[in-house]
Design an enzyme around this catalytic site. Sequence first.
Site, mmCIF file in Angstrom:
data_model
loop_
_atom_site.group_PDB
_atom_site.id
_atom_site.type_symbol
_atom_site.label_atom_id
_atom_site.label_comp_id
_atom_site.label_asym_id
_atom_site.label_seq_id
_atom_site.Cartn_x
_atom_site.Cartn_y
_atom_site.Cartn_z
ATOM 1 N N SER A 190 1.255 -1.216 0.331
ATOM 2 C CA SER A 190 -0.675 0.367 0.748
ATOM 3 C C SER A 190 1.129 1.266 0.104
ATOM 4 O O SER A 190 2.118 1.267 0.267
ATOM 5 C CB SER A 190 -0.674 -0.207 0.917
ATOM 6 O OG SER A 190 -0.542 0.280 2.608
ATOM 7 N N GLY A 194 4.648 2.020 1.610
ATOM 8 C CA GLY A 194 5.805 2.756 1.145
ATOM 9 C C GLY A 194 6.042 4.052 1.879
ATOM 10 O O GLY A 194 7.056 4.388 1.943
ATOM 11 N N GLU A 211 6.297 0.433 -5.556
ATOM 12 C CA GLU A 211 4.980 -0.269 -6.213
ATOM 13 C C GLU A 211 4.520 -0.451 -5.669
ATOM 14 O O GLU A 211 4.131 -0.972 -4.948
ATOM 15 C CB GLU A 211 5.360 -1.464 -7.421
ATOM 16 C CG GLU A 211 4.716 -2.226 -8.442
ATOM 17 C CD GLU A 211 3.181 -2.685 -8.260
ATOM 18 O OE1 GLU A 211 2.647 -2.238 -8.245
ATOM 19 O OE2 GLU A 211 3.855 -4.078 -7.649
ATOM 20 N N CYS A 245 -3.169 -4.652 -7.681
ATOM 21 C CA CYS A 245 -2.916 -3.107 -7.442
ATOM 22 C C CYS A 245 -3.625 -2.529 -8.579
ATOM 23 O O CYS A 245 -3.550 -0.750 -8.706
ATOM 24 C CB CYS A 245 -1.446 -3.203 -7.382
ATOM 25 S SG CYS A 245 0.039 -3.393 -8.779
#
Length: 457
Positions: A190, A194, A211, A245
């Site tokens: 998520s 990050g 990512e 994602c």
Amino acid sequence: MESRNYAKLIEASKSAHEKWRLVPAPQRGEIIRNFGNEIRNQKVELAKTITEEARKIVTEAEGEVQEAIDMCDFATGLSRQLYGLTMPSERPDHRLQEIWQPLGIVGCITAFNFPMAVFAWNFCLAAVCGNSIIWKPSPHSNKCADALKNIWDKVTQEHKDLVIVLKGGNEEAVAICEDKNIQLVSATGSTQMGKELAPIVAARLGRTLLELGGNNAAIICPTADLDLTVKGITFSACGTTGQRCTTLRRAFVHVDIYDQFMEKLHGYYASLKIGDPSDESSQLGPLISESSFNTMQSILESLKKKDVVVHGGQRLEVGDPKEFYVMPAIVEVSEIEEEMLNETFAPILYVKKFTDLKDAIHMQNNVRQGLSSSIFTNDFRESELFLSSEGSDCGIANVNIGTSGAEIGGAFGGEKDTGGGRESGSDAWKAYMRRVTATVNYGSELPLAQGVEFDES
Ligand code: UN1
């Protein structure tokens, strides 16, 4: 976590890298080819492990193993193509050249939803480039990690420690981020994750490859082939039970075709087969956890309180009663709701009308995330606008394809809160190497660059 044990793992990873970097890249490629072949041999069993842990349906689980196989093939090809440029030097009898060298140890943090493919994206590139890898899988998918690690060990005893699996949670992730022995931290998860991890790596000036969350949108224009579109939209919004994602979360539909599109979409949703993911006929399995289900429900409740039209979203009594199967939700909005701006890792599709394509592109871009996007149209002016600098601001922009299901050959990743990293294909391998600019003087004079004179006279 025992810090002594952790230190041992790092030592082992370091030695593995020191040995592996001496293996010529095409020979590394050969070992990765063998790894891929063994994954091929075990494709069905590996997919079963994915279904068991990540609860993916059979065809998606097999597709994920295929993604890992494709990455091995890609890395094998790359092993003879880790090209460095040669530039003309401004000085006589000089050669100016770039040489790519491995970084050392790559830390890889992966999520539950792609428990094998995302490891393969990172490992295959890291390894072909000469690095070792410390892999922290999601606690939901430790068996998937064990299965791949076992295959690696079977393929090469000599370079066994090139892959070290560090199981655990937040504590292990933080340890990887803090560790100056780890030159690159590649993390998938998520945006929140990050934002917590990246500053730890930045504080030691380490590198990250992130990512993170997506909030992907599709724009559906009047000339779109609606049967193809509805299929693409449904797969992107509902595939993997909305837990990619790249999942499609927002659809902007031209007012002229809105009713027709919605009728087809509802029809398609009504035909979805939701149930035990190991049953070959199922198209959607359960959500990964009760807390995912609760988050989904609380978002839908808050929309209903505002009188927003919500179709579906309820828990279904299918499969194992301990699991959380849901009817994917379609939420029709007349204005942008706060809930649409965040990524809810569940099958909720927001649908909104538009009249002007530039407005639709603006709405699509006007979120903090920037991973994937699509336009459905048969008007090339519209698709070209979408792909132009005024168009989608995402790392992935598709025409007449949904937002999910990217091939490995392209670079994968996105902008803004998605983190900016690129993994998988194209030249993403460069993130796993350091660039050395080498100038070689093969003459007998020492001319200085920029015409600088430094003679005694
Ligand atoms: C992810 O959800 O983290 O493009 C990766 C896709 C897959 C990868 C998704 N190939 O949907």
